[in-house]
Enzyme design. Structure first.
Site, mmCIF file in Angstrom:
data_model
loop_
_atom_site.group_PDB
_atom_site.id
_atom_site.type_symbol
_atom_site.label_atom_id
_atom_site.label_comp_id
_atom_site.label_asym_id
_atom_site.label_seq_id
_atom_site.Cartn_x
_atom_site.Cartn_y
_atom_site.Cartn_z
ATOM 1 N N LYS A 80 0.803 -1.231 0.000
ATOM 2 C CA LYS A 80 0.000 0.000 0.000
ATOM 3 C C LYS A 80 0.836 1.282 0.000
ATOM 4 O O LYS A 80 0.431 2.278 -0.592
ATOM 5 C CB LYS A 80 -0.955 0.011 1.199
ATOM 6 C CG LYS A 80 -2.160 -0.908 1.016
ATOM 7 C CD LYS A 80 -3.111 -0.773 2.191
ATOM 8 C CE LYS A 80 -4.451 -1.391 1.850
ATOM 9 N NZ LYS A 80 -5.478 -1.134 2.874
ATOM 10 N N ASP A 116 -10.221 3.456 1.416
ATOM 11 C CA ASP A 116 -10.462 2.836 2.735
ATOM 12 C C ASP A 116 -11.196 3.805 3.672
ATOM 13 O O ASP A 116 -12.209 3.449 4.288
ATOM 14 C CB ASP A 116 -9.135 2.426 3.389
ATOM 15 C CG ASP A 116 -8.576 1.140 2.809
ATOM 16 O OD1 ASP A 116 -9.356 0.302 2.312
ATOM 17 O OD2 ASP A 116 -7.343 0.952 2.870
#
Ligand code: NAP
Length: 309
Positions: A80, A116
């Site tokens: 990420k 997210d």
């Protein structure tokens, strides 16, 4: 199609658009099921594929997306942050979170985004009827998920965010970062007397540590009055109050000890699977430009999670 049973094999054509997920490991991901169910339900000529990519292969994987015209990918552990220098540009959410969970291929330009935190905020609204504007929030944990969530809560208008973490220096760093996005932010250690008062003075409690997570092979969590409610240390059930919204982002088991304790105290629950669902919904909409079939995606996800728990 019965969404809960999962999509049947897609009929690939010369025009099929490809998206997917990169990670290491990636085999456990529920995102292929969620997205392929959505494509099937809408009759879209798209397919979502898991790609197992090890660290050393990340640069070549990014070139592969460009060269093959893959329309986008989700990014999971451990890539990420590492993927960021390999991309062409970022959205504000990705820059704020310092991490990318969604890449969009815009004519060969790879745009890093992060759905997210946005997905978490949308799950609060759509699954718990809670809008964080002006809210007083306690976030337990200061890792990657906490950062994406806390920053997006600040961007959504949360008034005050307290970050509580085992490593208090990490909480301080996150609080300073969150402050830059307009919320009053502070850091506290895992001190019972302090946390009890913060919970009493909060509208939303977000649990972002692995506490309560079932290890692979664990027996299902016991149900009923005799179930042991092992809350994250040092939290106690009697601190919870019925005006509190409790969001535990752990979703295996579906009802963590914290969620069960909160339900007994009449708290509103924002389910852990909600963040997973809506980060996917947001990614789907960015890639396809089409409103995601949330009902289908939720049914596919919850069916798979029930099978796993
Ligand atoms: P991370 O970056 O490794 O952060 C972990 C956090 O948990 C840190 O704040 C760490 O504290 C704390 N922690 C870990 N073990 C602890 C313990 N024994 N006692 C107290 N604190 C502890 O991980 P992450 O990516 O943020 O993920 C955290 C959890 O969220 C994982 O369980 C993950 O599966 C879940 N998650 C769910 C979703 C969803 O869609 N629902 C999305 C992302 C993540 P220190 O700073 O002191 O180490």
């Amino acid at each position: 199609m019965n969404a809960a049973a999962g999509p049947s094999a897609p009929a690939l054509t010369g025009g099929t658009s490809v998206v997917g997920i990169i990670g290491d490991p990636v085999a456990h991901s529920l995102s292929p099921l969620m997205h392929n169910s959505a494509f099937a339900a809408l009759g879209l000529d798209w397919v979502y594929v898991p790609f197992h990519v090890e660290n050393a292969d990340l640069p070549r994987a990014m070139d592969g997306l460009r060269g093959l015209g893959v329309r986008g990918v989700n990014v999971t552990i451990p890539h990420k942050s590492a993927v960021m220098p390999l991309l062409d540009r970022f959205t504000e959410s990705a820059a704020a979170a310092g991490a990318v969970n969604t890449i969009i291929n815009k004519d060969g330009q790879l745009v890093g985004d992060n759905t997210d935190g946005v997905g978490f905020v949308r799950s609060l609204r759509d699954e718990a009827d809670f809008v964080p504007d002006n809210a007083r929030v306690l976030v337990l944990g200061a890792g990657g998920a906490a950062k994406a969530i806390a920053v997006e809560l600040a961007r959504a208008g949360a008034r005050r965010i307290v970050i509580a973490n085992r490593t208090v220096e990490r909480a301080r760093q996150l609080a300073a970062h969150v402050h830059d996005y307009g919320a009053e932010a502070s850091a506290v250690a895992l001190d019972a007397a302090v946390l009890r008062d913060v919970v009493a003075d909060s509208d939303l409690f977000v649990q972002t540590t692995p506490a309560g997570m079932a290890a692979a092979g664990d027996a299902p969590a016991p149900a009923g009055d005799d179930a042991a409610l092992c809350l994250p240390e040092p939290f106690e059930q009697h601190w919870l109050h019925d005006g509190l919204v409790v969001a535990d982002i752990v979703y295996t088991p579906l009802k963590t000890p914290l969620v069960r304790a909160a339900l007994e105290k009449n708290c509103t629950i924002a389910p852990g699977w909600g963040m997973l669902l809506y980060q996917g919904v947001e990614a789907f909409e960015r890639w396809t430009g089409t409103e995601a079939p949330v009902t289908v995606m939720r049914a596919a996800l919850k069916h798979a999670l029930r099978d796993e728990s």
